[in-house]
Design an enzyme around this catalytic site. Structure first.
Site, PDB file in Angstrom:
ATOM      1  CG  HIS A 296      -1.952   1.009   1.249  1.00 16.01           C
ATOM      2  ND1 HIS A 296      -2.504   1.500   0.097  1.00 16.01           N
ATOM      3  CD2 HIS A 296      -2.541   1.676   2.256  1.00 16.01           C
ATOM      4  CE1 HIS A 296      -3.401   2.414   0.401  1.00 16.01           C
ATOM      5  NE2 HIS A 296      -3.436   2.540   1.702  1.00 16.01           N
ATOM      6  CB  CYS A 297       3.872   2.168   1.515  1.00 14.58           C
ATOM      7  SG  CYS A 297       2.900   2.053   3.009  1.00 14.58           S
ATOM      8  CB  ILE A 298       7.059   0.970  -2.135  1.00 14.81           C
ATOM      9  CG1 ILE A 298       7.462   0.587  -0.704  1.00 14.81           C
ATOM     10  CG2 ILE A 298       8.282   1.407  -2.917  1.00 14.81           C
ATOM     11  CD1 ILE A 298       8.134   1.658   0.087  1.00 14.81           C
TER      12      ILE A 298
END
Ligand SMILES: NC(=O)c1ccc[n+]([C@@H]2O[C@H](COP(=O)([O-])OP(=O)(O)OC[C@H]3O[C@@H](n4cnc5c(N)ncnc54)[C@H](O)[C@@H]3O)[C@@H](O)[C@H]2O)c1
Length: 466
Positions: A296-298
């Site tokens: 969900h981030c990078i």
């Protein structure tokens, strides 16, 4: 000087002029409640980021309300169940048994809270632009029920300026002026699900407040359950810290992915290169190549900065380039697989039976958001390969935004006798607990995107690193 004392002094240093500002009316009462741990904490968003600190805060003695719009999650928590693999049901039961935690979807309870944290999603929309709708709708609901004297902290990852430029006015419109009536802060979440070495309380926490008093209160709150708190000069700085950390990862992963492609052509093993390079005691940090970015981030956060940078007429070339290289990795892996099928078995992808190992975006987690495996499956099936997957952490593919077509697909069970019915096994995620020896012994061809076979001491001409 103790670290805590040094950090407390540093809060003051960030706001030397602020220290001269008149103390807002509600400051001392809220500070006292935080110090005595009688402040009621409302956590908005009981997902991967909201639930772990809720447990830590409850454990430290604060009363906690876990708020979510998803009734299923609320009901599961109140029944003592967990929907996140690395948080055992016993943790949720412990929270309930303490008598200090309840989950709820009744946001009117915000009125009873002293501290409100916001841990809701910040995805990209279909144009790959920041989708702040979860943050703004949550802030509007909070503002509707808010009262003077509350500390509101945004934890969702976002671009610099969100807390002050977006959240601040939402409260101001309802007559709650940040810094006077309410206190606003940003503190990014650095949760690393599945990491056995670091937890909520041991991962240092960055905090930026809108004004000195908000910073003081937010820092005091986090210090009460986190070992190390690092104050910075503003919410925008704290927002930028989080993006910088994730952009750093995205760019470095792109670099080793690019090197993987080049070295592979030269007959050089990128993983051997990295293992040797990381013996340098300074100036090098190991990042590893893979089949593409996931989680969900990078794959998402860097583009929050790209979008905001346009406001300043700046193009984020490094970020865009890293995005292109990382996004090309699934196709690179599939091309390597097709080449090997051709070279070894005179076979094309059309009609080939492929087993994908690992559909989670990283090892040992049950989270498959943005997982590159879905792209691998799509590429294979678009070339008429017949694909099965095995993932002990994800028995069934949930509905995903980008690949709804795979919802409901089920993992096969690991059956050594069935392995040679596949033309190739593609290792996309290197989960622990998989019998890699049997996999190598019984399979005809393995495309290993994580170098897990070698790490398990398994050398075979059947294994191709890609
Ligand atoms: N997952 C990670 O490892 C990680 C790490 C660091 C930062 N983050 C950031 O943290 C934020 C949350 O991510 P997550 O992984 O916890 O997401 P998640 O999807 O696991 O959890 C978000 C929760 O918020 C709930 N929600 C949605 N709208 C809501 C609303 N209006 N009010 C209350 N609840 C609402 C959802 O039902 C869900 O339970 C994102 O900004 C993400 O980028 C995530």
């Amino acid at each position: 000087m103790s670290t805590k004392l040094a950090e407390a002094i540093s809060v003051h240093q960030h706001y030397e002029s602020g220290a001269k500002e008149e103390q807002p009316a509600y400051y001392s009462a809220l500070q006292a409640k935080i110090v005595k741990k009688t402040a009621t904490v409302a956590v908005c968003g009981m997902g991967y980021v909201g639930l772990p600190p809720s447990s830590a805060i409850t454990e430290r003695g604060f009363p906690v309300i876990g708020l979510d719009i998803d009734d299923q999650k609320v009901n599961q928590l109140n029944a003592g169940r967990s929907y996140i693999r690395h948080i055992p049901p016993s943790t949720v039961q412990g929270m309930l048994n303490s008598g200090r935690f309840r989950a709820s979807s009744d946001f009117a309870q915000i009125a009873n809270a002293d501290v409100v944290t916001v841990c809701v999603p910040t995805p990209l929309n279909r144009y790959r632009e920041p989708d702040l709708s979860y943050v703004t709708s949550t802030a509007q609901v909070i503002a509707r029920h808010a009262r003077p004297g509350q500390l509101i902290i945004l934890e969702s990852t976002t671009y610099p300026g969100t807390t002050v430029e977006i959240l601040g006015p939402i409260f101001a419109e309802r007559g709650l002026t940040p810094g006077q009536d309410i206190f606003l802060a940003f503190s990014p979440e650095r949760e690393d699900p599945g990491n056995p070495d670091y937890h909520t309380t041991t991962i240092p926490k960055i905090v930026g407040g809108q004004g000195p008093f908000a910073l003081e209160l937010a820092a005091a709150f986090y210090r009460s359950f986190i070992k190390r708190v690092i104050p910075v000069s503003s919410p925008s700085t704290a927002e930028a810290v989080k993006l910088t950390e994730n952009i750093f990862r995205a760019v470095n992963i792109a670099l080793v992915n690019e090197l993987k492609v080049i070295y592979s052509k030269m007959g050089i093993d990128i993983w051997e290169v990295i293992e040797a390079a990381k013996t340098k005691p300074f100036g090098f940090m190991a990042f590893y190549p893979g089949p593409g970015l996931g989680g969900h981030c990078i794959p998402i956060d860097p583009f929050y900065l790209t979008w905001k940078a346009r406001e300043f007429d700046i193009t984020t070339r490094f970020i865009e380039l890293a995005g292109q290289i990382n996004a090309a990795m699934p196709q690179y892996v599939i091309t390597r697989l097709a080449d090997e099928l051709d070279r070894r078995f005179s076979k094309g992808l059309n009609g080939a039976r492929i087993l994908i190992l690992g559909i989670a975006y990283k090892k040992n987690v049950d989270d498959m958001r943005e997982s590159p495996t879905l792209k691998l499956m799509q590429l294979l099936e678009s070339r008429r390969a017949r694909v099965d997957y095995f993932d002990p952490f994800i028995p069934e593919v949930p509905k995903t935004r980008e690949h709804p077509e795979f919802a409901g697909r089920r993992s096969i069970s690991f059956d050594p006798s069935g392995l040679n019915a596949y033309d190739a096994v593609l290792i996309a995620t290197d989960h622990e607990g998989v019998d890699y020896k049997t996999l190598v012994d019984r399979s005809r061809l393995i495309i290993d995107t994580r170098n897990v076979c070698e790490r398990c001491g398994l050398k075979s001409e059947k294994v191709v690193k890609a």
